[in-house]
Design a protein around this motif. Sequence first.
Motif, PDB file in Angstrom:
ATOM      1  N   PHE A 266       0.837  -1.201   0.000  1.00  0.00           N
ATOM      2  CA  PHE A 266       0.000   0.000   0.000  1.00  0.00           C
ATOM      3  C   PHE A 266       0.874   1.254   0.000  1.00  0.00           C
ATOM      4  O   PHE A 266       0.579   2.234  -0.699  1.00  0.00           O
ATOM      5  CB  PHE A 266      -0.906  -0.038   1.227  1.00  0.00           C
ATOM      6  CG  PHE A 266      -1.969   1.030   1.247  1.00  0.00           C
ATOM      7  CD1 PHE A 266      -2.614   1.419   0.095  1.00  0.00           C
ATOM      8  CD2 PHE A 266      -2.328   1.638   2.443  1.00  0.00           C
ATOM      9  CE1 PHE A 266      -3.602   2.391   0.121  1.00  0.00           C
ATOM     10  CE2 PHE A 266      -3.299   2.612   2.482  1.00  0.00           C
ATOM     11  CZ  PHE A 266      -3.938   2.992   1.315  1.00  0.00           C
ATOM     12  N   LYS A 267       1.971   1.221   0.774  1.00  0.00           N
ATOM     13  CA  LYS A 267       2.886   2.368   0.831  1.00  0.00           C
ATOM     14  C   LYS A 267       3.488   2.626  -0.551  1.00  0.00           C
ATOM     15  O   LYS A 267       3.686   3.788  -0.946  1.00  0.00           O
ATOM     16  CB  LYS A 267       3.976   2.078   1.865  1.00  0.00           C
ATOM     17  CG  LYS A 267       5.052   3.150   1.964  1.00  0.00           C
ATOM     18  CD  LYS A 267       4.497   4.421   2.563  1.00  0.00           C
ATOM     19  CE  LYS A 267       5.579   5.504   2.635  1.00  0.00           C
ATOM     20  NZ  LYS A 267       6.674   5.151   3.560  1.00  0.00           N
ATOM     21  N   LYS A 268       3.790   1.571  -1.290  1.00  0.00           N
ATOM     22  CA  LYS A 268       4.342   1.745  -2.632  1.00  0.00           C
ATOM     23  C   LYS A 268       3.353   2.424  -3.575  1.00  0.00           C
ATOM     24  O   LYS A 268       3.765   3.082  -4.540  1.00  0.00           O
ATOM     25  CB  LYS A 268       4.760   0.387  -3.199  1.00  0.00           C
ATOM     26  CG  LYS A 268       5.951  -0.245  -2.494  1.00  0.00           C
ATOM     27  CD  LYS A 268       6.290  -1.590  -3.098  1.00  0.00           C
ATOM     28  CE  LYS A 268       7.477  -2.230  -2.377  1.00  0.00           C
ATOM     29  NZ  LYS A 268       7.815  -3.567  -2.946  1.00  0.00           N
ATOM     30  N   LEU A 269       2.069   2.269  -3.319  1.00  0.00           N
ATOM     31  CA  LEU A 269       1.049   2.940  -4.133  1.00  0.00           C
ATOM     32  C   LEU A 269       0.974   4.424  -3.812  1.00  0.00           C
ATOM     33  O   LEU A 269       0.784   5.262  -4.711  1.00  0.00           O
ATOM     34  CB  LEU A 269      -0.316   2.279  -3.885  1.00  0.00           C
ATOM     35  CG  LEU A 269      -1.567   3.085  -4.253  1.00  0.00           C
ATOM     36  CD1 LEU A 269      -1.687   3.199  -5.756  1.00  0.00           C
ATOM     37  CD2 LEU A 269      -2.817   2.454  -3.668  1.00  0.00           C
ATOM     38  N   LEU A 270       1.137   4.779  -2.540  1.00  0.00           N
ATOM     39  CA  LEU A 270       0.938   6.163  -2.123  1.00  0.00           C
ATOM     40  C   LEU A 270       1.986   7.098  -2.709  1.00  0.00           C
ATOM     41  O   LEU A 270       1.694   8.262  -3.003  1.00  0.00           O
ATOM     42  CB  LEU A 270       0.955   6.245  -0.593  1.00  0.00           C
ATOM     43  CG  LEU A 270      -0.173   5.494   0.119  1.00  0.00           C
ATOM     44  CD1 LEU A 270       0.020   5.548   1.628  1.00  0.00           C
ATOM     45  CD2 LEU A 270      -1.532   6.064  -0.267  1.00  0.00           C
ATOM     46  N   GLY A 271       3.208   6.616  -2.897  1.00  0.00           N
ATOM     47  CA  GLY A 271       4.254   7.453  -3.464  1.00  0.00           C
ATOM     48  C   GLY A 271       3.902   7.960  -4.857  1.00  0.00           C
ATOM     49  O   GLY A 271       3.913   9.182  -5.103  1.00  0.00           O
ATOM     50  N   PRO A 272       3.589   7.069  -5.822  1.00  0.00           N
ATOM     51  CA  PRO A 272       3.193   7.535  -7.158  1.00  0.00           C
ATOM     52  C   PRO A 272       1.925   8.391  -7.148  1.00  0.00           C
ATOM     53  O   PRO A 272       1.807   9.324  -7.962  1.00  0.00           O
ATOM     54  CB  PRO A 272       2.967   6.226  -7.923  1.00  0.00           C
ATOM     55  CG  PRO A 272       3.817   5.225  -7.231  1.00  0.00           C
ATOM     56  CD  PRO A 272       3.785   5.606  -5.792  1.00  0.00           C
ATOM     57  N   MET A 273       0.994   8.107  -6.249  1.00  0.00           N
ATOM     58  CA  MET A 273      -0.202   8.946  -6.174  1.00  0.00           C
ATOM     59  C   MET A 273       0.159  10.368  -5.749  1.00  0.00           C
ATOM     60  O   MET A 273      -0.401  11.349  -6.252  1.00  0.00           O
ATOM     61  CB  MET A 273      -1.208   8.342  -5.193  1.00  0.00           C
ATOM     62  CG  MET A 273      -1.979   7.154  -5.743  1.00  0.00           C
ATOM     63  SD  MET A 273      -3.083   7.582  -7.101  1.00  0.00           S
ATOM     64  CE  MET A 273      -4.268   8.648  -6.274  1.00  0.00           C
TER      65      MET A 273
END
Length: 322
Positions: free
Chosen positions: A192-199
């Motif tokens: 989930f943390k890996k998703l938040l960066g690009p967002m």
Amino acid sequence: MTVVAASAYVDGKPVRAISLDDPASLTPRGEEFVWIGLVEPDEIELRALQQAFKLHPLAVEDALNARQTPKVDIYGDQLFVVAKTAHLDNDNIIYGETDFFVGRRHLITVRHGSARAHTELRAQLEAAPALLAHGVDYVLHAVLDFIVDGYMPIVDSIEEDLHAFERRALDAFLSRAEIARIFNLRRALMKFKKLLGPMTQVVSALEHHDLPCIDTEVRAYFRDVRDHIQRTEILVDGLREVLTSVFEISSLLEQQRQGVITRQLAAWAAILAVPTAVAGVYGMNFEHMPELKWEYGYYGVLAGIAVICGLLYRRFKKTGWL
């Protein structure tokens, strides 16, 4: 058809419905802008919209593929934006994708695997025409904010589970299933943390860069979305720390309990060694042993064993070994 809603707006108010079955109705008229929402569209529907709004073929291919990372692509005077949706199913975070085709007078949203429809959001925006009158860039902000707000229930639900784990770890041993669940949650939070960066990068680009279809006065709204994502990132980092601490606390307490048990076993072994040693000596069956002919020898040995064992028990009890 997979069109959930499609309307033309003037001054933030819906003025007419549009339909993919009527290509002539798709073209904005006068001061109109159109907002079309689709769910899992097929290629024929997207190709029809591509022709009507001159969408870039690469953007259409990405929307059909629905396996993109969050990004902002510029195609002439249009934008193609990809955002990731997420919702919690048991202990698994399920991801979806929402794609945006953004032009000066059109916004097309394409949802794949998203559990939350935009119907309620559209109704809220139509109830505030002063804001909706900003146009497609404000609607883009509103939908991105809607997506990001969907992240918080995930954090809240996992946080409740972690509080239960903390109480459980302090009261008893964690079971194998509970330990496995901790690792699964930790793995889910890392993904989930890996998703938040690009967002965050997507929203920052919309806030700071000079992009087509994004007016200057609307950029501040994207800052608010970025703040929401960053707050979610902080909470996710905190949950990962809590998961690690729960596991460490459980391990420490388990080691402590095992140490207590080990000390208790050692104490009882020391106590039981006394009668074992005495019985071993008198069980050797030698003929010439001093106490063998003594009338009260048996009772004396038993009394001696009892006294020594009692003294050892008191000593171990006092030192906390028993």
